[in-house]
Design an enzyme around this catalytic site. Structure first.
Site, PDB file in Angstrom:
ATOM      1  NE  ARG A 131      -6.875   1.981   4.806  1.00  0.00           N
ATOM      2  CZ  ARG A 131      -7.160   1.968   3.636  1.00  0.00           C
ATOM      3  NH1 ARG A 131      -7.167   2.873   2.730  1.00  0.00           N
ATOM      4  NH2 ARG A 131      -8.110   0.899   3.133  1.00  0.00           N
TER       5      ARG A 131
ATOM      6  NE  ARG B 275      -4.386  -4.851  -3.012  1.00  0.00           N
ATOM      7  CZ  ARG B 275      -4.927  -5.004  -1.642  1.00  0.00           C
ATOM      8  NH1 ARG B 275      -4.105  -4.769  -0.831  1.00  0.00           N
ATOM      9  NH2 ARG B 275      -6.189  -5.248  -1.403  1.00  0.00           N
TER      10      ARG B 275
ATOM     11  CB  CYS C 122      11.654 -38.574  -9.310  1.00  0.00           C
ATOM     12  SG  CYS C 122      12.428 -39.895  -8.313  1.00  0.00           S
TER      13      CYS C 122
ATOM     14  N   GLY D 111      -7.773  -7.973   4.585  1.00  0.00           N
ATOM     15  CA  GLY D 111      -8.784  -7.832   5.676  1.00  0.00           C
ATOM     16  C   GLY D 111      -8.022  -8.818   7.112  1.00  0.00           C
TER      17      GLY D 111
ATOM     18  CG  HIS E 267     -13.038 -11.567   3.744  1.00  0.00           C
ATOM     19  ND1 HIS E 267     -13.454 -12.879   4.208  1.00  0.00           N
ATOM     20  CD2 HIS E 267     -11.791 -11.381   4.175  1.00  0.00           C
ATOM     21  CE1 HIS E 267     -12.420 -13.565   4.834  1.00  0.00           C
ATOM     22  NE2 HIS E 267     -11.575 -12.539   4.911  1.00  0.00           N
TER      23      HIS E 267
ATOM     24  CE1 TYR F 174      14.283 -36.519 -14.010  1.00  0.00           C
ATOM     25  CE2 TYR F 174      16.336 -36.455 -15.271  1.00  0.00           C
ATOM     26  CZ  TYR F 174      15.309 -37.179 -14.464  1.00  0.00           C
ATOM     27  OH  TYR F 174      15.544 -38.210 -13.891  1.00  0.00           O
TER      28      TYR F 174
ATOM     29  CE  LYS G  85      -3.638  -0.003   2.857  1.00  0.00           C
ATOM     30  NZ  LYS G  85      -4.770  -0.294   2.022  1.00  0.00           N
TER      31      LYS G  85
ATOM     32  CB  SER H  90      16.578 -39.780 -10.240  1.00  0.00           C
ATOM     33  OG  SER H  90      15.199 -39.077 -10.066  1.00  0.00           O
TER      34      SER H  90
ATOM     35  CG  MET I   6      -2.790  -7.660   9.623  1.00  0.00           C
ATOM     36  SD  MET I   6      -0.889  -7.238   9.174  1.00  0.00           S
ATOM     37  CE  MET I   6      -1.168  -6.889   7.492  1.00  0.00           C
TER      38      MET I   6
HETATM   39  C1  PEP Z   1      11.381 -40.362  -3.179  1.00  0.00           C
HETATM   40  O1  PEP Z   1      11.778 -40.843  -2.138  1.00  0.00           O
HETATM   41  O2  PEP Z   1      11.424 -39.034  -3.333  1.00  0.00           O
HETATM   42  C2  PEP Z   1      10.703 -41.372  -4.108  1.00  0.00           C
HETATM   43  C3  PEP Z   1      10.593 -40.658  -5.465  1.00  0.00           C
HETATM   44  O3  PEP Z   1      10.311 -42.389  -3.957  1.00  0.00           O
HETATM   45  P1  PEP Z   1       9.352 -42.981  -3.403  1.00  0.00           P
HETATM   46  O4  PEP Z   1       8.261 -41.740  -3.272  1.00  0.00           O
HETATM   47  O5  PEP Z   1       8.230 -43.856  -4.056  1.00  0.00           O
HETATM   48  O6  PEP Z   1       9.720 -43.402  -1.820  1.00  0.00           O
END
Ligand code: PEP
Ligand code: MG
Length: 919
Positions: free
Chosen positions: A113, A357, A873, A122, A475, A893, A44, A806, A124
């Protein structure tokens, strides 16, 4: 002392330069701050400074920096030097305003304010009309000749001050107000005249004396100090903390306080106050959007007390002010190159801007606006990428109603379409009930006369929010849009009895627990449970809707196409089955980062075979069961490799402890006991007993650290052999069919290079045999998951064997923190409430700890094997904040669930452009 050190010394600064600035003035066309100073001034304050510098009509004032809030909340007082700085700025403000705080002839009134770096609608506190006391109210009356206005302002001030600063419940004041209204047979607050409002003030002062044990403070400087401190304290109130927890806003940044000369929207019929957006924040449409109330003050619009008028009607009642407002807000949108959310007040037909804003918007609107702004050449595609919060894309994939089902049911009523999406659930009337019912697994729709910031948790868990009063910027509307919860507000035909837990609408009564449904895009409400249907985006992805017929899909696709241009990180998906891989591919995943092969074991008719394999007493029996499983796995691998069409597919060897494929021990015990009594001759009994015996043998005290992952492959190499054969045969088959394949075989839970070496030898041997049998050579890689801390710490050794890494950040977080991923729920909330953890480390990567281990593993791995391909992963692969970290450490990745692929694509682009999430 006077001349210690040389004046030329580069390190010496004058005392003035050394003192930190904590208060920033704005007024008369010039401000100390500007838009880039949100860290100090809050959103603000930065907006007020920027508008002042741009010569817009902004009442003068000053901003006390957010850092002062942190000091106050630590020390429970404000240092004298900062008090002096505030005094100086107050004098400057009095000069600019031509009025004096506390003067009986010409009183300066101010608003106090809150305004943090991230807007927290809203959450605060705010106080208006500060500076009024008995004398000043009389002075105001004399100066304006308007008794009603003077005492309306005074009663508002006493109530706000009493509630916010002295912590007296609002209802105490409302009770008195209603009493006066009743006595005068008035239905609206605007029906009360000056004398009546004077009576309200007297009654309010009585409330203060009774409840606070002190008279209402008459000294304005004391009022200001008390109000300022209350606003600082409101940073730590439970609802603000809850809000920050939901939106991952740090607790330590504090809120700024803006002290600004009041302008009045409540001087009569030629005055008004309102809020608006330069575009529709729900649909993204390019239309001037907002609402206003005649003869009112700002809080009335957002509080939903009276339902305001749409802003277009302002053109009729005050055409000049309307035109000026349109011009200014159009300029603001061009200046900020983004949709603006603004607040204004018109005092006797003169327009003042009180806030601008970036407007909060739904995910749907965000995509529409970003693509429109590019088409209008206001921004570049690169800037468009930064305008959309990746997480909000999930809203575009939310369910809608099946149009045929929806049409069949008559609408019970209609409200304002505040936040799009289909909501269907059981009615509850309080936020607490919403939480309780949801915990019991019941979907709820929260129905309220109006919502307040205290309802935030209940709103968060609900399918949707329906209110009887309030406008598009109330709100419920603002918060619903932001959370991505469908909301219909201002459904005025609802007569809600929150105590009795029921509402009536057009003669029909709906009780707590009854089902209702509403459409947040049309505003229609129906008394029924209605089946929902996938969004247009999902329909296109599933191939049931032609992309050319979906405007939103085309925009979504365009935006993600731009993101792909700027991102460095590749995006893969965690997909265990061919249909998941197809969806992931349609969402833009180019590769599978994790195929959890054991999930295939749960496929139809497969569990008994898996159980036979586990129950086998000899290797020969185990191989027999594995031979049965092999063609089924091969078929799945075939489908996934085909769906990815030459993009890499990382297939992980079996990971979970074997008991997960067997029935639970307790269930088996009951079953055996039951058969022993009811049917002791049953042929099933022996089988059950054997199963129970095996389950008991497999029982582990700590299965997550037990016989799982690579340890299974080492103890039962025939499982690794079978899985390798299934993968390589599927790949050979596809190669023969002319389809490109790139399988990557991944060994889980490796902590020692010798484990990997053992399994790699098995994989290579079987792959070689299989390829020879099929007369085809395929390229495949063998790599390692890095999910045991020791694996990361010895990454240099592991990389001598692994052709890729990974990171399994789920297990890595579990084993680094020592928090069980299945049990953290028992204490996470308390950790968050005590600020021990800001975020769930299983959702957003703990960069300090787990991140440090990843960084180390990446460095060591690449040192040993330059160019080593590394991905992630775990669940964090789809989390925008974590993706920023993965970009920084140079992973190749991220891999995430198919539905999060669009989020990851966008977040990866933002990360590459080095923009912090939430900034
Ligand atoms: C992990 O441990 O991050 C993973 C991808 O394997 P899982 O979740 O199957 O243990
Ligand atoms: Mg794991």
């Amino acid at each position: 002392m006077a001349k210690r050190g040389s004046a030329k010394s580069p390190t010496r600064k004058t005392p003035k330069a050394r003192a930190r600035k904590y208060v920033y003035f704005f007024g008369k066309g010039k401000a100390d701050g500007n838009r880039s100073m949100k860290d100090q001034l809050g959103g603000k304050g930065a907006g007020l400074a920027e508008m002042t510098n741009a010569g817009l009509p902004v009442p003068p004032g000053f901003t006390i920096a957010s850092q002062v809030c942190s000091i106050y909340n630590r020390q429970a007082r404000i240092p004298a030097a900062i008090e002096r700085e505030i005094d100086e700025h107050l004098k400057r403000l009095e000069k600019a305003a031509g009025a004096t705080l506390g003067s009986a002839d010409n009183p300066l009134l101010v608003s106090v304010r809150s305004g943090a770096k991230f807007s927290m609608p809203g959450m605060m506190d705010t106080i208006l009309n500060l500076g009024l006391n008995d004398d000043a109210a009389e002075g105001l009356k004399r100066r304006t000749g308007n008794e009603r206005f003077a005492y309306d302002s005074y009663r508002r001030f006493v109530q706000m001050f009493g509630n916010v600063v002295l912590e007296i419940p609002k209802e105490e004041f409302e009770h008195e107000f209603e009493g006066v209204k009743k006595g005068r047979r008035a239905s609206l607050d605007t029906d009360l005249d000056g004398r009546a409002l004077r009576e309200v003030v007297d009654r309010y002062k009585g409330v203060v004396q009774r409840r606070a044990g002190r008279p209402f403070p008459q000294e304005p400087r004391e009022q200001l100090t008390m109000a300022r401190d209350a606003v600082f304290r409101s940073w730590m109130n439970p609802r603000a903390r809850e809000y920050r927890r939901i939106y991952h806003i740090p607790d330590d940044i504090g809120t700024a306080v803006n002290v600004q000369m009041m302008v009045f929207g409540n001087t009569g019929e030629r005055s008004a106050t309102g809020v608006g957006f330069t575009r529709n924040p729900a649909s993204g449409k390019k239309e001037f959007y907002g609402e206003f109330l005649i003869n009112a003050q700002g809080e009335d619009v957002v509080a939903g007390i009276r339902t305001p008028q749409p802003i277009r009607q302002l053109a009729e009642v005050m055409p000049n002010a309307y035109k000026q407002l349109r011009d200014i807000t159009t300029r603001l949108e061009r200046h900020y190159r983004d949709v603006q959310d603004f607040e204004f007040t018109i005092q006797d037909e003169q327009l003042f801007m009180l806030q601008t804003r970036s407007g909060k918007r739904t995910g749907y609107a965000a995509v529409v606006i970003a693509t429109d702004l590019v088409a209008e050449k206001l921004i570049t595609p690169k800037e468009a990428i930064l305008l959309v919060d990746p997480e909000s894309l999930i809203q575009l994939m939310a369910l809608g109603f099946d149009p045929d089902e929806w049409r069949k049911i008559p609408a019970a009523t209609r409200g304002l379409p505040a936040s799009p999406g289909a909501a269907s659930g059981q009615v509850v009337f309080s936020a607490d009930d919403a939480v309780i019912w949801t915990q019991r697994g019941q979907p709820v729709v929260l129905v309220r006369r109006e919502t307040t910031p205290d309802d935030i948790r209940g709103m968060f868990v609900s399918q949707g929010i329906l209110t009887a009063t309030g406008g598009m910027t109330s709100h419920a509307a603002v918060v619903g849009r932001q959370m991505g919860r469908p909301a219909v507000v201002g459904a005025g035909e609802l007569e809600i009895d929150e105590r009795a837990k029921r509402f009536t609408v057009n003669g029909k009564t709906v009780k707590e627990g009854d089902f209702i449904s509403f459409d947040g895009l049309s505003g229609e409400v129906k008394i029924a449970r209605v089946a929902s249907k996938p969004s247009e985006i999902l329909q296109v992805v599933a191939g049931t809707l032609d992309p050319k017929r979906s405007d939103i899909y085309q925009r979504f696709d365009k935006l993600l196409g731009w993101a792909d241009r700027y991102r460095r990180l590749e995006v893969r998906a965690n997909a265990d089955l061919p249909d998941q891989a197809e969806i992931a591919h349609a969402f833009g995943a180019r590769g599978v980062g994790l195929c959890r092969t054991e999930h295939m074991f749960f496929g139809e008719g497969r569990i008994p075979i898996v159980q036979r394999m586990i129950l086998a007493n000899s290797e020969a029996d185990r191989r027999k069961a594995l031979d049965e499983l092999m063609p089924l796995q091969r078929q799945d691998f075939y489908g996934i490799l085909k769906a990815m069409n030459g993009a890499p597919v990382t297939i992980r060897m079996i990971d979970p402890p074997l008991h997960e494929f067997l029935p639970r021990r307790e269930e088996l015990m009951v079953e055996v006991a039951r058969l022993e009594i009811t049917d002791p001759q049953s042929p099933a009994l022996a089988g059950k007993r054997r199963m129970l015996q095996r389950v008991e043998q497999l029982h582990e005290f700590n299965p997550m650290l037990g016989h799982r992952g690579v340890r299974l492959g080492i103890t039962y190499p025939e499982i690794t052999e079978m899985q390798t054969r299934a993968i390589v045969e599927a790949a050979c088959q596809l190669t023969k069919e002319g389809v490109k394949v790139a399988p990557e075989i991944m060994i889980p839970l490796v902590g020692d290079v010798r484990e990997l070496r053992d399994q790699k030898a098995v994989v290579d041997r079987v792959a070689d045999e299989t390829m020879k049998q099929h007369g085809v050579r395929i390229k495949y890689l063998v790599g390692s998951m890095i999910e045991v801390p020791r694996g990361a710490l010895t990454a240099g050794q592991i990389a001598t064997e692994a052709q890729f890494f990974s990171f399994g950040t789920n297990d890595l977080t579990q084993m680094t923190y020592g928090f069980s991923r299945d049990d953290i729920g028992k204490f996470l909330r308390i950790y968050q409430e005590r600020s021990i953890l800001d975020r769930d480390p299983f959702t957003t990567l703990d960069t300090d700890g787990v991140g440090a281990i990843i960084r180390f593993g990446v460095e060591r791995g690449r040192k040993a094997r330059p160019g080593l391909k590394i991905g992630i992963c775990g669940e964090h692969g789809g989390d925008p904040a974590s993706i920023h970290f993965f970009e920084q450490v140079g992973l190749d990745y991220v891999s995430c669930s198919p539905y999060r692929v669009p989020i990851a694509r966008l977040a990866a682009a933002q990360a590459a452009l080095s923009v912090k999430v939430g900034d």
